[in-house]
Motif scaffolding. Structure first.
Motif, PDB file in Angstrom:
ATOM      1  N   SER A  61      -2.932   1.270 -11.071  1.00 19.33           N
ATOM      2  CA  SER A  61      -2.826   1.613  -9.643  1.00 19.33           C
ATOM      3  C   SER A  61      -2.691   3.121  -9.461  1.00 19.33           C
ATOM      4  O   SER A  61      -3.252   3.685  -8.502  1.00 19.33           O
ATOM      5  CB  SER A  61      -1.640   0.888  -9.005  1.00 19.33           C
ATOM      6  OG  SER A  61      -0.423   1.391  -9.495  1.00 19.33           O
ATOM      7  N   LEU A  64      -6.224   4.511  -9.920  1.00 18.05           N
ATOM      8  CA  LEU A  64      -7.091   4.222  -8.774  1.00 18.05           C
ATOM      9  C   LEU A  64      -6.744   5.089  -7.568  1.00 18.05           C
ATOM     10  O   LEU A  64      -7.639   5.504  -6.814  1.00 18.05           O
ATOM     11  CB  LEU A  64      -6.993   2.735  -8.401  1.00 18.05           C
ATOM     12  CG  LEU A  64      -7.687   1.772  -9.359  1.00 18.05           C
ATOM     13  CD1 LEU A  64      -7.409   0.336  -8.966  1.00 18.05           C
ATOM     14  CD2 LEU A  64      -9.184   2.042  -9.387  1.00 18.05           C
ATOM     15  N   GLN A  68      -9.366   7.568  -5.676  1.00 17.59           N
ATOM     16  CA  GLN A  68      -9.584   7.540  -4.226  1.00 17.59           C
ATOM     17  C   GLN A  68      -9.267   8.882  -3.571  1.00 17.59           C
ATOM     18  O   GLN A  68      -9.833   9.211  -2.534  1.00 17.59           O
ATOM     19  CB  GLN A  68      -8.728   6.447  -3.585  1.00 17.59           C
ATOM     20  CG  GLN A  68      -9.231   5.058  -3.867  1.00 17.59           C
ATOM     21  CD  GLN A  68      -8.360   3.983  -3.224  1.00 17.59           C
ATOM     22  OE1 GLN A  68      -7.264   4.269  -2.760  1.00 17.59           O
ATOM     23  NE2 GLN A  68      -8.867   2.769  -3.217  1.00 17.59           N
ATOM     24  N   THR A  80      -3.232   8.593 -14.724  1.00 15.68           N
ATOM     25  CA  THR A  80      -3.232   7.247 -15.292  1.00 15.68           C
ATOM     26  C   THR A  80      -2.244   7.158 -16.453  1.00 15.68           C
ATOM     27  O   THR A  80      -1.457   6.205 -16.540  1.00 15.68           O
ATOM     28  CB  THR A  80      -4.648   6.856 -15.766  1.00 15.68           C
ATOM     29  OG1 THR A  80      -5.553   6.981 -14.672  1.00 15.68           O
ATOM     30  CG2 THR A  80      -4.679   5.441 -16.299  1.00 15.68           C
TER      31      THR A  80
END
Length: 99
Positions: A61, A64, A68, A80
């Protein structure tokens, strides 16, 4: 009934219990507790899988969100990795407070 040392005989239940408490080497099994739990124990395996899933969820998450946000590739990798470490730390903390 007892012998010259004061040991009593005829108490079959106590002898059976003594036999169950000792393993092959003659050591007392009760001293070890749950430290020697089997790796095939479904409770332990389930907890490990749930913990690994939690760490992966937190790690991915974070990655991601960096994607974004339009971050460069180096930043995505760093975020990450940091998220995986944060997820591992959070899992450690939760397992410690939950017992």
């Amino acid at each position: 009934m007892s012998d010259e040392r004061g040991r009593t005989f005829g108490q079959k239940r106590e002898r059976t219990q003594d036999t169950r408490e000792r393993d092959r080497g003659g050591r007392n099994r009760r001293r070890r507790g749950r430290r020697g739990a089997s790796a095939r124990d479904p409770d332990i395996t389930g907890r490990r899988q749930l913990g690994a899933g939690f760490v992966v969820l937190v790690g991915l998450s974070g990655g991601l969100m960096a994607i974004q946000g339009g971050a460069p590739l180096e930043v995505i990798g760093a975020v990450t990795l940091g998220s995986f470490l944060l997820g591992g730390g959070l899992l450690w903390y939760l397992s410690r407070i939950m017992g």
